[in-house]
Design a protein around this motif. Sequence first.
Motif, PDB file in Angstrom:
ATOM      1  N   PHE A 126     -55.334  52.070 -24.670  1.00 12.59           N
ATOM      2  CA  PHE A 126     -54.531  50.869 -25.252  1.00 12.59           C
ATOM      3  C   PHE A 126     -53.552  51.811 -25.867  1.00 12.59           C
ATOM      4  O   PHE A 126     -53.309  52.908 -25.894  1.00 12.59           O
ATOM      5  N   ASP A 127     -52.278  50.888 -26.227  1.00  9.87           N
ATOM      6  CA  ASP A 127     -51.340  51.414 -27.068  1.00  9.87           C
ATOM      7  C   ASP A 127     -50.779  50.497 -28.188  1.00  9.87           C
ATOM      8  O   ASP A 127     -50.782  49.216 -27.675  1.00  9.87           O
ATOM      9  N   THR A 128     -50.387  50.926 -29.238  1.00  8.04           N
ATOM     10  CA  THR A 128     -49.808  50.058 -30.150  1.00  8.04           C
ATOM     11  C   THR A 128     -48.517  50.505 -30.751  1.00  8.04           C
ATOM     12  O   THR A 128     -47.999  49.961 -31.667  1.00  8.04           O
ATOM     13  N   HIS A 179     -53.066  46.856 -23.224  1.00 10.65           N
ATOM     14  CA  HIS A 179     -54.391  47.091 -22.992  1.00 10.65           C
ATOM     15  C   HIS A 179     -54.308  47.558 -21.495  1.00 10.65           C
ATOM     16  O   HIS A 179     -53.496  47.168 -20.615  1.00 10.65           O
ATOM     17  N   GLY A 225     -60.519  49.351 -28.615  1.00 10.67           N
ATOM     18  CA  GLY A 225     -59.060  49.116 -28.159  1.00 10.67           C
ATOM     19  C   GLY A 225     -59.132  47.834 -27.502  1.00 10.67           C
ATOM     20  O   GLY A 225     -57.768  47.294 -26.988  1.00 10.67           O
ATOM     21  N   LEU A 279     -56.623  44.370 -30.811  1.00 12.74           N
ATOM     22  CA  LEU A 279     -55.506  45.191 -31.447  1.00 12.74           C
ATOM     23  C   LEU A 279     -54.763  44.205 -32.432  1.00 12.74           C
ATOM     24  O   LEU A 279     -54.458  43.006 -32.280  1.00 12.74           O
ATOM     25  N   ILE A 328     -57.288  49.201 -34.670  1.00 10.05           N
ATOM     26  CA  ILE A 328     -57.651  48.827 -33.459  1.00 10.05           C
ATOM     27  C   ILE A 328     -59.264  48.965 -33.545  1.00 10.05           C
ATOM     28  O   ILE A 328     -60.071  49.514 -34.226  1.00 10.05           O
ATOM     29  N   ASN A 341     -53.320  55.826 -26.016  1.00  9.86           N
ATOM     30  CA  ASN A 341     -54.076  55.492 -27.195  1.00  9.86           C
ATOM     31  C   ASN A 341     -53.443  55.511 -28.651  1.00  9.86           C
ATOM     32  O   ASN A 341     -54.078  56.155 -29.653  1.00  9.86           O
ATOM     33  N   SER A 385     -52.817  55.020 -20.520  1.00 10.80           N
ATOM     34  CA  SER A 385     -52.451  55.018 -21.910  1.00 10.80           C
ATOM     35  C   SER A 385     -52.425  56.100 -22.657  1.00 10.80           C
ATOM     36  O   SER A 385     -53.394  57.098 -22.305  1.00 10.80           O
TER      37      SER A 385
END
Length: 607
Positions: free
Chosen positions: A207-209, A246, A179, A182, A175, A234, A232
């Motif tokens: 953000f998230d992954t 995002h 963020g 990605l 990241i 994160n 989010s």
Amino acid sequence: MKFGHFDDQNKEYVITSPRTPLPWINYLGCENFFSLVSNTCGGYSFYKDAKLLRLTRYRYNNVPYDSNGHYYYIKDGDTIWNPGWMPSKTELDSYECRHGMGYSVFTGIKNGLMAQLTDFVPMGSTCEINKLTLKNTSDKKKVFSVFSYVEFCLWNAMDDMTNFQRNFSTGEVEIHAGGSQLFHKTEYRERRNHYAVYAVNASVDGFDTDRDSFLGAYGENSAPSVVVNDQSKNSVASGWAPVGSHHLKVALEPGEEKTYIFVLGYVENPVNEKWVGRAEDGIINRAPADALLARFDTTEKADAALAELKAYWDKLLGHFTIASSEEKLDRMVNVWHQYQCMVTFNMSRSASYFESGIGRGMGFRDSCQDLLGFVHLIPDRARERILDIAATQFEDGSAYHQYQPLTKKGNADIGSGFNDDPLWLIAAAAAYIKETGDYSILDESTPYDSDPSKATDFMEHLRRSFNYTINHLGPHGLPQIGRADWNDCLNLNCFSEEPGESFQTFGPSEGPNAESVFIAGMFVKYGKDYVKICRHKGLCDEADTAQKAIKQMEKTVMDAGWDGEWYLRAYDHYKHKIGSKECEDGKIFIEPQGFCVIAEIGKDEGL
């Protein structure tokens, strides 16, 4: 029910309801990076090869239809919706999808907020651009959230769906830019020198992954936990299922609009330039990704790239046009047929909503056929494609039925023995020479089975294609069908008593009895082209010999393949007629009728 209409001025098809009978899709990309996108934003992306370098996941045979895509969720108060309707399926006040030449535009309106998403693959780049414009059409200030979402595939689409023991342990991300950027880098440390990046040209509020974090326990795409809660997490994926999301918090005054540029990109590094600093520190070299993102980091740059794409298609389609009194004929010939032909050139049958891209690759026969539709548009690339196809041919003139576009090697999982394949190479070569007058292609050194040590000139490939049919004749003197001819479902040779065994790889394709009238018609038609090529090369004796074989085949078709009123379909393994008025399945099959008529078999006899 009417679902849309053509916009001829803009070369677009306009879809006015998201509930089409099946997903109506557009194919984005003209070079190496491709995305499939439906009228509800479903689809997936890949670089060169839909099996071996898949960037994002798509779920086939799914319920509901069209699951997984490149989604944008809008959380406006208690309402969650998407510009393309899916996956939330919230009723929109207004919906429109415009499928254009290499781009699609989705416009959704809900509760005084308009979201317009423009999706395209720019020329000369290995990325997809999503331009998202948000406008407040109400008379009050709006404050809301936008969440982007893609689900990354772990590169090999077949392995991604099956090898869970490994896949749930290998997902890796980085990241950057708080963020906004990605990076999906699964297997980059071990055995890959490429990664994906999903970025937006703005600061983000989260953000998230990690997929489970984004969706929530037992969550689903229609109502992700992060979106429902407007927050989010994160999350940083480590194993399991990496995604990219995002979170943007947006405030718009009445009449105000904002635009964001999202980029999904593919990046390769030279092996000796994979890392920043020591390899053991694991920091990927992002310099080429930075350069890629910088090309499209403003609305003006994205608009310029879209204009360049449209100019490319205008020029390409301008090579051949007609003007008639029938607007539907002009529309299809000048725009949509040529567009479809170019899509088939780019992808053959390797990727669609009905072909997963996992089991096929590029078809030998398919790609040769496709050349007939676009050779006038891109003759140089057609020449390259012909030689790529020929390089997968076997030394006896037969061919792998399919090959992988990334490696350009024959696909042994699909096998060979489709006995019409060799003749399609002559068809493609003849079409190219007729269009360009470029006989130098015949002198090109071309491998067999992708082995340069076995190379001959391309003319020898055509010779072996022609002779393969001569050397594989059945009891009636008609060509052996092998595993199948163009109508692959007509399998007359290869039998199995075991469930799951494929006729494409199981059983003897060289069965001596089953014969194809269709291949006989092909042999006559494209054999005549081969004779002309021989004569141009000064190979007069060879031309005379080939001409005699063609005449003999014409006679054989009339003796053994003509049923008195139509051409037979074939003879099966038991030497029984298929498609004869003498048997229960007496029918007129279009494949042999079409080719035998085009080849003018029986013309001199008044038939």
